[in-house]
Design an enzyme around this catalytic site. Structure first.
Site, mmCIF file in Angstrom:
data_model
loop_
_atom_site.group_PDB
_atom_site.id
_atom_site.type_symbol
_atom_site.label_atom_id
_atom_site.label_comp_id
_atom_site.label_asym_id
_atom_site.label_seq_id
_atom_site.Cartn_x
_atom_site.Cartn_y
_atom_site.Cartn_z
ATOM 1 N N ASP A 257 -71.233 102.595 -13.163
ATOM 2 C CA ASP A 257 -70.176 100.837 -12.992
ATOM 3 C C ASP A 257 -68.635 101.277 -11.759
ATOM 4 O O ASP A 257 -68.380 100.662 -12.117
ATOM 5 C CB ASP A 257 -69.488 100.353 -14.684
ATOM 6 N N ASP B 95 -74.705 106.863 -15.174
ATOM 7 C CA ASP B 95 -73.893 106.932 -15.473
ATOM 8 C C ASP B 95 -73.640 106.536 -17.200
ATOM 9 O O ASP B 95 -74.532 105.924 -17.760
ATOM 10 C CB ASP B 95 -72.915 106.275 -14.787
#
Ligand SMILES: [Mg+2]
Length: 267
Positions: free
Chosen positions: A198, A20
């Site tokens: 996250d 990510d």
């Protein structure tokens, strides 16, 4: 109670790396355009991609165009807008789109409901809308109500919740699907997937990686289906640097061994 910090093990096999971007490789900033990818992190990403025969991809809510700007001159394989757009190792792009009249109707409705609210930002992507309320946390429920009202009108749309953002995007599109698509093609196929993320949007990616018995790593302390954790973005940078150092050391040993064997045969 804080979840235990279960640090990932040193990876010693053949892996495919999925990252990510925001909150994982770069620290979050008040505005998404303010983030920066430090030069040494960029350097380590490039090295890791090289050491993994190119099996490294970014999987983000941002568009591919935006991600390319942060990583230039590198053009990694990438899934943007949570997988609604994807570019493979050969540069071929796969892009999902919504009909123009549908995008126009949604834009009009969102603007009439949200444009005058201080601190709420409507971000339009090629096939999605992100409603940011980081600067207007008291408007969270109103923003959610608006997003839900839009999705209720279109069977092909769904909501994606993130940190101070809710997105309206095509259904069936998520980071887990993006992982599966990359894992079905070279140079990712046959490798063990590793995914770092996250946010809530990354849970689908962790779930996909868990199905391959891969290495799912949550950045932060929130509840997750990931099997390991790193504390924050600097911990990701340190992990990345450590992995690159290990793989480089292994490559040097293999190369010295090959030189020695070739020398022995020549005697
Ligand atoms: Mg993120």
């Amino acid at each position: 109670m804080e979840a235990a910090l279960n640090k990932p093990p040193l990876l010693t096999g053949q892996y495919a790396f999925f990252f990510d971007f925001d909150g994982t490789l770069v620290k979050l900033k008040p505005h998404p355009s303010q983030v920066t990818l430090p030069d040494n992190v960029q350097h380590h990403l490039r090295k890791l991609a090289d050491l993994s025969q190119g099996a490294l991809a970014l999987i983000s809510g941002r568009s591919i165009n935006e991600l390319d700007k942060f990583t230039q001159p590198e053009h990694y394989p990438v899934a943007g807008v949570h997988g609604a757009e994807r570019r493979d190792i050969n540069g071929q792009q796969f892009i999902l789109s919504l009909p123009t009249n549908q995008m126009n109707a949604i834009r009009q409705q969102l603007q009439s409901w949200l444009a005058d609210i201080d601190g709420v930002q409507i971000e339009e992507k090629p096939m999605a809308f992100a409603l940011h309320y980081r600067h207007a946390p008291d408007r969270e429920s109103w923003v959610h109500d608006c997003a839900e009202a839009i999705v209720a009108q279109y069977a092909d749309l769904t909501l994606q919740q993130g940190k101070c953002v809710v997105e309206i995007k095509p259904g069936g599109v998520n980071k887990g699907e993006a992982v599966h698509q990359f894992m079905a093609e070279p140079p990712f196929s046959g490798r063990i997937p590793v995914f770092l993320g996250d946010d809530l949007t990354d849970e689908a990616g962790f779930d996909a990686v868990n199905q391959y018995h891969g290495v799912s790593i949550k950045v932060g302390q929130e509840a997750t289906c990931a099997r390991w954790r790193l504390e924050d973005v600097p911990a990701v940078w340190a992990w990345l640097s450590g992995q690159v150092a290990y793989f480089e050391q292994q490559r040097a040993i293999t190369s010295r061994r090959a030189d020695y064997e070739s020398f022995s045969r020549s005697l």
